[in-house]
Design an enzyme around this catalytic site. Structure first.
Site, PDB file in Angstrom:
ATOM      1  N   GLU A   1      -2.537  -4.001   6.849  1.00 46.93           N
ATOM      2  CA  GLU A   1      -3.614  -4.991   6.947  1.00 46.93           C
ATOM      3  C   GLU A   1      -3.637  -6.044   5.843  1.00 46.93           C
ATOM      4  O   GLU A   1      -4.699  -6.605   5.557  1.00 46.93           O
ATOM      5  CB  GLU A   1      -4.955  -4.245   6.926  1.00 46.93           C
ATOM      6  CG  GLU A   1      -5.335  -3.578   5.575  1.00 46.93           C
ATOM      7  CD  GLU A   1      -4.996  -2.098   5.467  1.00 46.93           C
ATOM      8  OE1 GLU A   1      -4.066  -1.656   6.173  1.00 46.93           O
ATOM      9  OE2 GLU A   1      -5.631  -1.399   4.665  1.00 46.93           O
TER      10      GLU A   1
ATOM     11  N   GLU B   1       0.857  -1.175   0.000  1.00 50.26           N
ATOM     12  CA  GLU B   1       0.000   0.000   0.000  1.00 50.26           C
ATOM     13  C   GLU B   1       0.900   1.233   0.000  1.00 50.26           C
ATOM     14  O   GLU B   1       1.880   1.265   0.743  1.00 50.26           O
ATOM     15  CB  GLU B   1      -0.911   0.040   1.231  1.00 50.26           C
ATOM     16  CG  GLU B   1      -1.935   1.163   1.116  1.00 50.26           C
ATOM     17  CD  GLU B   1      -2.916   1.240   2.308  1.00 50.26           C
ATOM     18  OE1 GLU B   1      -2.745   0.482   3.284  1.00 50.26           O
ATOM     19  OE2 GLU B   1      -3.825   2.052   2.233  1.00 50.26           O
TER      20      GLU B   1
ATOM     21  N   GLU C   1      -5.866  -3.166  12.433  1.00 52.85           N
ATOM     22  CA  GLU C   1      -5.495  -3.959  11.254  1.00 52.85           C
ATOM     23  C   GLU C   1      -6.426  -5.155  11.107  1.00 52.85           C
ATOM     24  O   GLU C   1      -6.822  -5.498   9.996  1.00 52.85           O
ATOM     25  CB  GLU C   1      -4.033  -4.410  11.335  1.00 52.85           C
ATOM     26  CG  GLU C   1      -2.997  -3.302  11.534  1.00 52.85           C
ATOM     27  CD  GLU C   1      -3.141  -2.115  10.591  1.00 52.85           C
ATOM     28  OE1 GLU C   1      -3.638  -2.301   9.465  1.00 52.85           O
ATOM     29  OE2 GLU C   1      -2.764  -0.985  10.982  1.00 52.85           O
TER      30      GLU C   1
ATOM     31  N   ALA D   1       1.486  -0.149  10.771  1.00 54.59           N
ATOM     32  CA  ALA D   1       1.213  -1.539  10.460  1.00 54.59           C
ATOM     33  C   ALA D   1       0.383  -1.606   9.194  1.00 54.59           C
ATOM     34  O   ALA D   1      -0.123  -0.589   8.731  1.00 54.59           O
ATOM     35  CB  ALA D   1       0.455  -2.211  11.606  1.00 54.59           C
TER      36      ALA D   1
HETATM   37  N1  PHE Z   1      -3.186   0.889   5.766  1.00 57.43           N
HETATM   38  C1  PHE Z   1      -2.362   1.019   6.942  1.00 57.43           C
HETATM   39  C2  PHE Z   1      -3.318   1.250   8.098  1.00 57.43           C
HETATM   40  O1  PHE Z   1      -3.820   2.254   8.362  1.00 57.43           O
HETATM   41  C3  PHE Z   1      -1.407   2.153   6.928  1.00 57.43           C
HETATM   42  C4  PHE Z   1      -0.330   2.079   5.900  1.00 57.43           C
HETATM   43  C5  PHE Z   1      -0.417   2.849   4.768  1.00 57.43           C
HETATM   44  C6  PHE Z   1       0.762   1.268   6.082  1.00 57.43           C
HETATM   45  C7  PHE Z   1       0.578   2.815   3.816  1.00 57.43           C
HETATM   46  C8  PHE Z   1       1.758   1.238   5.166  1.00 57.43           C
HETATM   47  C9  PHE Z   1       1.678   2.017   4.030  1.00 57.43           C
HETATM   48  O2  PHE Z   1      -3.656   0.374   8.757  1.00 57.43           O
HETATM   49 ZN    ZN Z   2      -5.852   1.585   8.544  1.00 57.99          ZN
END
Ligand code: PHE
Ligand code: ZN
Length: 861
Positions: free
Chosen positions: A261, A126, A295, A259
């Site tokens: 997910e 991500e 997460e 972190a």
């Molecule tokens: N999606 C993750 C969260 O909020 C955050 C995240 C974004 C981690 C981009 C890594 C890179 O739980």
């Molecule tokens: Zn998140």
């Protein structure tokens, strides 16, 4: 700049991808320097995009070895950002695209894509990291089931979904749930598992494992317990069950964020997994509990239902933050959690919303999406869910959520879809509410009161006026719907109107309460029912009254908070003396044994220097950082003297007998005790802090005692002892760096930071370590803004150094300068020069370029 003119991506330009994917098969032949990734992707034409289309896939820093369509080699030459196969080279209907690429995980310091951390392989995809792994439509609306084969001599090989087969040097994983590429994950390393299991309410037994390096197993218990509680809570409260046979969590030391997910394979910054009483503070435990839950909750809000495009990021993040906040409220004290969340919201999101980086919860354009993982998208996004819930009621909310899961499971959805679900489930029109998503800025809410006595009782009227100041690119701000929770008290302190939600929809609107025996005292915006700034002149007496009597704990705290703020502001602006009645009101509250210690601890906390700078700037006064610092220290010392006897008693009574337990009640007692210590430390020459440091058996007390000693200009011996004891524990050494810088005297902060940056343990490429030192400097308000400009220069030097290594973390940390226009001309000139210097850096990343450009653009305003 690397790319000459970075082009913005716009929400208005959204188009569905011309192809759907039936199945994605990946094989990884892992090698630190030359990993081979083999992919086979089964594409179908997407009926939503009729006609023939080129096959365009994203891909960055990939060495293409071979590509085939339906088994036949294609000659395709990748460009900087991807690969195009022209429409006329594609068969009609479905086809297989295969590729073999080579990547270099060991050279990946940006920590996006496949990289190495502490000898293990891991991934972070991500938002757009998958394109650094292979050619793919790397966008969240393209979802597919994945099958993954990993070949490596590492003993542990993990990916998403369920394990299907493994042998000597290989393993295969299958994830049946269609997902976008950003949820892909792979881990390979020499890891050990802490195992447990959870049986879902429909009887599925799920094997849980937390994977860490040997030696860290004994610090996973709290994370595991939190996970099981989160799984149960999501079943009980949202009716959501887990949907795979295994749930894996991996802790890694090098991670840009908190972190991630990834489906069935969450990857965590090790600081959000590893905790023991000796190494982690109460705050760390609470944060671990909430991020583990966050997460996990993404499995439904984010994974099963994902985002159509990155503009919809708040769809998963706002909702999931809201869910983790509710979870923490149920696990701990709801009022205390609400106060903590509002403190954070104001410190980070209000600050963002008032400055050059302000943007809507759903932005309309971005250059680099990584720059939009912000307090606005996350924390304000969560506030919007809270407001929706208030407006439609608990049952309406539950019905809407059930419909959301039913209607959109397996889809990539939008904010429009989300709001439609609420409209369909509750019959409400949410057109006006949508402005909360599209319009940036924090509304100001003014309140006027009127009291008309009468024979049938008097009528009390509240008139509200809303106004939202302009934000970058948005001058006009039409009125929004604002849920305003109010209660009324009579002069004896009895509640005569229990909490009632007023719905404000106009720019100016009145609400009357007839039939009252006496003029009431209002308690407005209870529970912080909307993320607005309440502008209300109210008397000292009224606020001490609410501090003593309000039945709404949030507003009770808020009354004390605003008292302290006003005392500080008049000390700063008008050289006023500290207020004795304020001290007395505070004393009454903190000695009230009927109140939760955690709540009392929060009441003892003074507004931060940054809060005060913001309040001053808001009121049109240029903040002077050293004056704010001196005055705030002065008030704290005054309160220490005034409340000395009570504080001593609290300090003694709140001692928690060993063994240490991280539960909320014990943590609350420690918080109150340590708040008392913070005051007493100003008048006892560090005696209590020194003895606490010597005797503490837990990190909460050790770290607080050490902070007190450093605050008092002491602690050299203790700093050395702390280092000796913990030099092999990275997470504790992060604290060691941060404490020294955060608590340095303002005129020494830059020097202390510079000296520590020379320390052999300052592994600056590790984001946790970099943030520990640099983040602490930015958080030391008077130190960062010291008039010498030394901290500005030092900080900018390090951003310039980190940028080519890790653009994402550099860009995030450049936000330390977002408040620069608050300050005087001399400081502004120095910061402008540093920002200019950063922007001029050859080959600056577009992440940092975008941030620095936006911050500098505040100049014109
Ligand atoms: N999606 C993750 C969260 O909020 C955050 C995240 C974004 C981690 C981009 C890594 C890179 O739980
Ligand atoms: Zn998140």
């Amino acid at each position: 700049m690397k790319d000459s003119t970075p082009q913005p991506t716009r929400l208005a330009d959204y188009q569905p991808y011309p192809f759907r994917i039936e199945k994605t098969d990946l094989t990884f032949r892992l090698d630190p320097k030359a990993t081979r990734v083999l992919s086979r992707i089964r594409f179908h034409p997407n009926p939503a995009r009729p006609g023939r289309h080129d096959l365009r896939m994203d891909g960055e820093r990939l060495r293409l070895i071979a590509a085939r369509i339906d088994g036949a080699p294609v000659t395709a030459r990748p460009d900087e950002t991807g690969l195009t196969i022209p429409a006329d080279a594609l068969p009609d209907g479905a086809f297989d695209f295969e590729a073999e690429v080579e990547i270099d995980p060991s050279a990946n310091t940006a920590l996006e894509g496949l990289y190495m951390s502490g000898g293990m392989y891991c991934t972070q995809c991500e938002a757009e990291g998958f394109r650094r792994i292979t050619f793919y439509p790397d966008r969240p609306d393209v979802m597919a089931p994945f099958h993954v084969r990993i070949e490596s001599d590492m003993p542990v090989l993990l990916s998403n979904g369920n394990p299907v087969a493994q042998g000597e040097g290989w393993a295969e994983w299958d994830d049946p749930w269609p997902k976008p590429s950003y949820l892909f994950a792979l881990v390979a390393g020499d890891l050990v598992a802490v195992r447990d299991s959870f049986t879902t309410r429909s009887g599925r037994k799920v094997d849980l494992a937390i994977w860490v390096r040997a030696g860290d197993e004994d610090r996973c218990a709290y994370a595991m317990d939190s996970l099981k509680r989160a799984m149960k809570w999501d079943e009980d409260v949202y009716g959501r069950e887990y949907d795979l046979d295994v749930f894996n969590i991996v802790a890694v030391d090098d991670f840009n964020m908190g972190a991630m997910e990834n489906k069935g394979l969450n990857i965590f910054n090790s600081k959000l997994v590893l905790a023991s009483p000796e190494t982690a503070t109460d705050a760390d435990f609470e944060r671990i509990e909430s991020v583990i839950a966050h997460e996990y909750f993404h499995n439904w809000t984010g994974n099963r239902i994902t985002c159509r495009d990155w503009f919809q990021l708040c769809l998963k993040e706002g909702l999931t933050v809201f869910r983790d906040q509710e979870f923490t409220k149920d696990m701990r004290s709801a009022p205390v959690k609400r106060i903590e969340d509002v403190l954070m919201l104001r410190a980070r999101q209000f600050r963002e919303d008032m400055g050059p980086l302000a943007h809507p919860v759903r932005p309309e354009s971005y250059i680099e999406i990584n720059n939009f993982y912000t307090a606005t998208v996350y924390e304000k996004g969560a506030e919007l869910i809270g407001m929706l819930k208030l407006l439609v009621g608990d049952e309406g909310y539950r019905r809407a959520l059930d419909l959301y899961f039913e209607r959109h499971d397996g889809q990539a959805a939008t904010i429009e879809d989300w709001l439609k679900v609420f409209e369909d489930a509750t019959g409400r029109d949410l057109a006006q509410f949508k402005r909360w998503y599209t319009d940036a800025g924090t509304p100001r809410l003014k309140v006027e009161e009127d009291w008309q006595p009468g024979d049938q009782g008097g009528t009390y009227t509240l008139t509200f006026t809303q106004h939202t100041p302009p934000t970058p690119g948005q001058d006009e701000k039409p009125p929004r719907v604002i849920p305003i929770a109010v209660g009324l008290l009579n002069p004896n302190g009895d509640e005569i109107l229990p909490t009632t939600v007023l719905e404000m929809t106009e720019e100016r609107q009145s609400f009357s309460f007839p039939g009252l025996a006496t003029r009431p005292v209002p308690s407005i915006l209870r529970g912080f029912s909307a993320p607005v700034v309440l502008e209300r002149e109210s008397s000292f007496d009224e606020r001490t009254f609410l501090l003593a009597h309000d039945t709404d704990p949030f507003n009770r705290w808020e009354a004390g908070r605003s008292l302290a703020r006003d005392v500080l502001l008049s000390m700063i602006r008008d050289d006023a003396a500290p207020s004795e009645p304020h001290a007395q009101a505070l004393a009454r509250l903190v000695t009230d044994d009927t109140l939760d210690p955690a709540f009392r601890a929060l009441c003892l906390r003074l507004p931060s220097e940054d809060d005060l700078a913001q309040a001053l700037a808001d009121a049109g006064t240029t903040p002077e950082p050293e004056r704010i610092h001196t005055v705030r220290e002065g008030l704290a010392t005054y309160l220490a003297r005034q409340l000395q006897k009570d504080l001593v008693r609290i300090y003694e009574e709140m001692e928690t007998p060993p063994p240490y337990s991280p539960d909320a009640a014990s943590a609350g007692r420690r918080a109150l005790r340590l708040a008392a210590l913070g005051y007493l430390n100003r008048i006892d020459h560090g005696a209590r802090a020194a003895s606490l440091f010597a005797s503490a058996d837990n990190m909460t007390e050790s770290a607080a005692a050490l902070a007190c000693l450093i605050d008092g200009g002491r602690g050299a011996r203790e700093i050395a002892a702390f280092y000796e004891r913990w030099k092999d524990n990275r997470l504790v050494i992060d604290k060691w760096f941060a404490l020294q810088v955060a608590h340095a005297q303002p005129d020494m902060a830059a020097q202390v930071a510079a000296r520590l940056a020379e320390h052999p343990d300052f592994e600056w490429k590790n984001p946790n370590r970099f943030r520990a030192l640099m983040g602490a400097l930015a958080a030391n308000h008077a130190g960062f803004h010291h008039i010498s400009g030394a901290a500005y220069r030092f900080y900018a030097d390090w951003l310039i150094r980190l940028d080519p290594v890790n653009p994402q973390t550099t860009a995030r940390m450049s936000a330390a300068f977002e408040t620069w226009t608050r300050y005087d001309a001399e400081r502004r000139a120095m910061i402008r020069a540093e920002l200019g210097r950063i922007r001029q850096t050859p080959d600056l990343s577009r992440d940092t370029f975008e941030m620095v450009s936006r911050i500098l653009a505040a100049e014109k305003a």
